[in-house]
Structures are given as C-alpha cells and as structure tokens.
Design a protein around this motif. Sequence first.
Motif, PDB file in Angstrom:
ATOM      1  N   GLY A   1       0.887  -0.998  -0.016  1.00  0.00           N
ATOM      2  CA  GLY A   1      -0.113   0.014  -0.198  1.00  0.00           C
ATOM      3  C   GLY A   1       0.976   1.610  -0.182  1.00  0.00           C
ATOM      4  N   PRO A   2       0.291   2.825   0.967  1.00  0.00           N
ATOM      5  CA  PRO A   2       0.910   3.847   0.021  1.00  0.00           C
ATOM      6  C   PRO A   2       2.170   3.671   1.192  1.00  0.00           C
ATOM      7  N   GLY A   3       2.979   4.275   0.816  1.00  0.00           N
ATOM      8  CA  GLY A   3       4.339   4.595   1.676  1.00  0.00           C
ATOM      9  C   GLY A   3       5.566   4.239   1.501  1.00  0.00           C
ATOM     10  N   ALA A   4       6.395   4.237   2.144  1.00  0.00           N
ATOM     11  CA  ALA A   4       7.906   4.292   2.271  1.00  0.00           C
ATOM     12  C   ALA A   4       7.800   2.792   2.487  1.00  0.00           C
ATOM     13  N   HIS A   5       8.926   1.764   1.291  1.00  0.00           N
ATOM     14  CA  HIS A   5       8.493   0.568   2.015  1.00  0.00           C
ATOM     15  C   HIS A   5      10.777   0.184   1.017  1.00  0.00           C
ATOM     16  N   ARG A   6      10.441  -0.974   2.677  1.00  0.00           N
ATOM     17  CA  ARG A   6      11.936  -1.479   1.907  1.00  0.00           C
ATOM     18  C   ARG A   6      11.916  -3.002   2.512  1.00  0.00           C
ATOM     19  N   LEU A   7      11.787  -3.535   1.172  1.00  0.00           N
ATOM     20  CA  LEU A   7      11.650  -5.514   1.109  1.00  0.00           C
ATOM     21  C   LEU A   7      12.944  -5.559   1.782  1.00  0.00           C
ATOM     22  N   THR A   8      13.697  -7.118   1.920  1.00  0.00           N
ATOM     23  CA  THR A   8      14.270  -8.129   3.027  1.00  0.00           C
ATOM     24  C   THR A   8      13.946  -9.539   2.321  1.00  0.00           C
ATOM     25  N   CYS A   9      14.812  -9.918   1.547  1.00  0.00           N
ATOM     26  CA  CYS A   9      14.618 -11.250   1.488  1.00  0.00           C
ATOM     27  C   CYS A   9      16.627 -12.168   1.682  1.00  0.00           C
ATOM     28  N   VAL A  10      16.340 -13.049   2.773  1.00  0.00           N
ATOM     29  CA  VAL A  10      17.364 -13.744   3.102  1.00  0.00           C
ATOM     30  C   VAL A  10      17.135 -14.874   3.048  1.00  0.00           C
ATOM     31  N   MET A  11      17.981 -15.568   2.072  1.00  0.00           N
ATOM     32  CA  MET A  11      18.040 -17.235   1.305  1.00  0.00           C
ATOM     33  C   MET A  11      18.758 -17.834   3.316  1.00  0.00           C
ATOM     34  N   ASP A  12      17.845 -18.714   3.782  1.00  0.00           N
ATOM     35  CA  ASP A  12      18.142 -19.561   5.026  1.00  0.00           C
ATOM     36  C   ASP A  12      19.488 -20.071   4.580  1.00  0.00           C
ATOM     37  N   ALA A  13      19.258 -20.809   3.699  1.00  0.00           N
ATOM     38  CA  ALA A  13      21.083 -21.675   3.763  1.00  0.00           C
ATOM     39  C   ALA A  13      20.021 -21.732   1.530  1.00  0.00           C
ATOM     40  N   GLY A  14      21.260 -22.806   1.742  1.00  0.00           N
ATOM     41  CA  GLY A  14      21.800 -23.784  -0.069  1.00  0.00           C
ATOM     42  C   GLY A  14      22.877 -23.296   0.311  1.00  0.00           C
ATOM     43  N   PRO A  15      23.732 -23.434  -1.120  1.00  0.00           N
ATOM     44  CA  PRO A  15      24.794 -23.337  -1.325  1.00  0.00           C
ATOM     45  C   PRO A  15      24.959 -21.446  -1.072  1.00  0.00           C
ATOM     46  N   GLU A  16      24.750 -20.907  -1.403  1.00  0.00           N
ATOM     47  CA  GLU A  16      25.128 -19.835  -1.239  1.00  0.00           C
ATOM     48  C   GLU A  16      24.281 -18.771  -0.339  1.00  0.00           C
ATOM     49  N   GLN A  17      24.734 -17.876   0.291  1.00  0.00           N
ATOM     50  CA  GLN A  17      23.942 -17.569   1.952  1.00  0.00           C
ATOM     51  C   GLN A  17      23.776 -16.018   0.673  1.00  0.00           C
ATOM     52  N   LEU A  18      22.470 -15.817   0.597  1.00  0.00           N
ATOM     53  CA  LEU A  18      22.462 -14.474  -0.630  1.00  0.00           C
ATOM     54  C   LEU A  18      21.305 -13.595   0.339  1.00  0.00           C
ATOM     55  N   SER A  19      21.668 -12.689   0.416  1.00  0.00           N
ATOM     56  CA  SER A  19      19.628 -11.595   0.810  1.00  0.00           C
ATOM     57  C   SER A  19      19.992 -10.304   0.063  1.00  0.00           C
ATOM     58  N   ALA A  20      19.305  -9.835  -0.534  1.00  0.00           N
ATOM     59  CA  ALA A  20      19.039  -9.350  -1.397  1.00  0.00           C
ATOM     60  C   ALA A  20      17.410  -7.926  -0.624  1.00  0.00           C
ATOM     61  N   GLN A  21      17.798  -6.759  -0.729  1.00  0.00           N
ATOM     62  CA  GLN A  21      16.810  -5.404  -0.497  1.00  0.00           C
ATOM     63  C   GLN A  21      16.339  -4.418  -1.373  1.00  0.00           C
ATOM     64  N   ALA A  22      15.448  -4.648  -1.712  1.00  0.00           N
ATOM     65  CA  ALA A  22      14.695  -3.580  -2.475  1.00  0.00           C
ATOM     66  C   ALA A  22      13.434  -2.572  -1.970  1.00  0.00           C
ATOM     67  N   GLU A  23      13.970  -1.568  -2.343  1.00  0.00           N
ATOM     68  CA  GLU A  23      13.207  -0.058  -1.468  1.00  0.00           C
ATOM     69  C   GLU A  23      12.211   0.700  -2.552  1.00  0.00           C
ATOM     70  N   PHE A  24      11.260   0.987  -3.005  1.00  0.00           N
ATOM     71  CA  PHE A  24       9.892   1.747  -3.101  1.00  0.00           C
ATOM     72  C   PHE A  24       9.478   2.317  -2.545  1.00  0.00           C
ATOM     73  N   GLU A  25       8.314   3.298  -2.922  1.00  0.00           N
ATOM     74  CA  GLU A  25       7.498   4.115  -2.732  1.00  0.00           C
ATOM     75  C   GLU A  25       6.198   4.258  -3.409  1.00  0.00           C
ATOM     76  N   GLN A  26       5.269   4.187  -3.063  1.00  0.00           N
ATOM     77  CA  GLN A  26       4.133   4.683  -3.701  1.00  0.00           C
ATOM     78  C   GLN A  26       2.676   5.377  -2.811  1.00  0.00           C
ATOM     79  N   ASP A  27       2.100   5.651  -3.935  1.00  0.00           N
ATOM     80  CA  ASP A  27       1.125   6.540  -3.157  1.00  0.00           C
ATOM     81  C   ASP A  27      -0.677   5.290  -4.281  1.00  0.00           C
ATOM     82  N   GLU A  28      -1.540   6.144  -4.154  1.00  0.00           N
ATOM     83  CA  GLU A  28      -2.953   6.043  -4.405  1.00  0.00           C
ATOM     84  C   GLU A  28      -2.671   5.459  -5.994  1.00  0.00           C
ATOM     85  N   GLN A  29      -1.824   6.341  -6.661  1.00  0.00           N
ATOM     86  CA  GLN A  29      -2.471   6.352  -8.177  1.00  0.00           C
ATOM     87  C   GLN A  29      -0.653   6.056  -8.687  1.00  0.00           C
TER      88      GLN A  29
END
Length: 331
Positions: free
Chosen positions: A176-204
């Motif tokens: 929804g509307p707001g300033a956002h930061r998404l974070t994804c951390v792979m818990d296991a696997g052959p590589e320990q990876l993480s990624a972050q994504a930032e975005f803002e949105q309003d009603e339009q």
Amino acid sequence: MAGTSRTASASRTASTPGTESTPGPDITVELLCTEADFDAMRRARPAAGDYARYRERARLVLRDLRRHGGHVWVRPLDPDDYRAFCADEGVPADSAVSRAQYSADRRLLPPMPYAGEPLDVVLRHLVEQRDDERTASTALGLLDLATEPAERAATPASEAATFGGSHLVALVRGAGPGAHRLTCVMDAGPEQLSAQAEFEQDEQRLWSYGPRLDIFATLLAATYALGESATITLCTRPLPAHAPEAGTGTEAGTGTEAGTDTEAAADTEGETVRGWRLLADRFEPLTPMEVRDAHPAPSPTASPTASPTASPTASPTARYAPGFPLHPPPE
C-alpha cells in the motif's frame, strides 16, 4: 589509480538522455572503492602512497573534471575482475594498455553519473552497486543450476521466474501507500544470499529506486526452484507530505495500480515491520516476535539509490506485525 577513459574509446558508455547538448567530453572514472580493493590492486600494479592519499587524488580528479564541464561518470574498479580479465586476455596486469583494454570491456557494470557528491557517498554507492550485481549474478546462477533440464526434479525456469515475479507483485500490492524496504534472506542453500529492494507508492503511482526489485524477484525464484527457505521482511513508513517528483527514481511497471490491498499501510504514524517465511511454495506469516528477530540489524550506511524517506531498519518505536495474506495475480 583512479583511471579515466573517454567515451570515444569506450563506446559502452551511454549519455544521459536530454543532456547531449552539454559541451565537453564524457569521461568515466574508475575508482577503487575500499582499502582492501586498493591493496589488492597495488599487488597487481605497484603504486606509491596509501589509500588515504589515493582517495584525496580521486577527490581532486573528480572536482577538476566537474569544473571543466562535460559529463562525468563513475564506476567501481574490481581488482579480482581486473586480474581475471588480464588472465583471460593474456595481458600483463601492470600495464596501462591492459587497463585501457579492461576499461573498454562491454561486460563491465554501467557507470553512474557523478554530480559533485562527496567522495564517501560516491564510494558507498559504487560498493552497493557492485554488491547488487554480485547478488544478481549468483542468484541467476543458482536459478540456472536448479532448473537445468538434466535434473529430474528440476523446477522449470519459467515457473520459478513466474513465482518470483508474481509474489513480488503481491508484496508490492499489499504494502500500500508508504515508503517501503523489502528484505529477503535465503536461510540455507549453496550460497548465503540476501537482497533488499526499496520503493514508494501512493494511490496512483509506484516509484522504484534502482534495479533491486528485479534482484529481489530473482532471489525469490531461486529459493523456490532450489526448494530452500527464505525470510522476507517489509518495513513501511508513511510518505512525506510531498511525493517524489517526476524523474526521482524509476516508475516501476508492476502491471497493477498501486494502492490495492493496503493492509500494510493501516498505520499513519511510525514504522511497521511485517514478515513471512518462504517454505517451498508457501509464504507463511511470521509472528511479531519472529519478525523482530528476523529484521536486519541497523546498517551504518544508507542505500545509494534509496528514497530519502525509506529506512533500512525499523525505528525503536516500530510496530512488529504478522505478514498480510498474499494474493499473487493469476498467471
């Protein structure tokens, strides 16, 4: 060791749209972003002085180039990548000619425009650009590995990509509307990876800051294809009184109108952090306590492409809440 290359001899460099009439040449400056990079490069190409002296020279070079007009671009100089290039091409690493050949390599990261920012800010931006590229490259490699046709139980690449993209859309819609930061951390696997994504949105509209939404979707796809688990958090804070002006960030193409499913923006004050655990093909909401434990620790630096209102971590007064139900769009 702050190398410069004119775009006449390095045609990979693109000009900034709408500024082609500005007088002066386009010049790309390649910078060693950390002291570790400097030490590694000095082993390949001996140089006098220490990293502090190198930084001061780089600052003066950038300042002088700006004063002379034209377009100035910056790009990280990766010592490991440079040495690999020299080995592949069979050229000596301590040669200026080798550096020029490397600078013209089309496989390098695209340069970033330099507009007079302090050197510390420039270097931080370049480090995070390089880290993003490495995360994307590793995630794509894992996705390719997990979806090889030769593997009997492999998940088709198109199915994994659809999963990652559709669930990213669901997260963005629900934010929804707001300033956002998404974070994804792979818990296991052959590589320990993480990624972050930032975005803002309003009603339009929705604004994305940098290429990280694509990287985030790729990491979701790789986690799904590998059958691993990942932890996803969403930190949300209210938008300021004035939304970003046109041209600030990139208007993202999610294929949906921003503002549908606004569960995550119910609060009008402070920050709210929600979380999920990705298990197989399910996003399971975390409890508030699990969200608090999973939320990334405070970072000493901000993101180079971040919105000025986005926050890398929740404030001390943040509210922790379960993740909202996700409703991926139909395939």
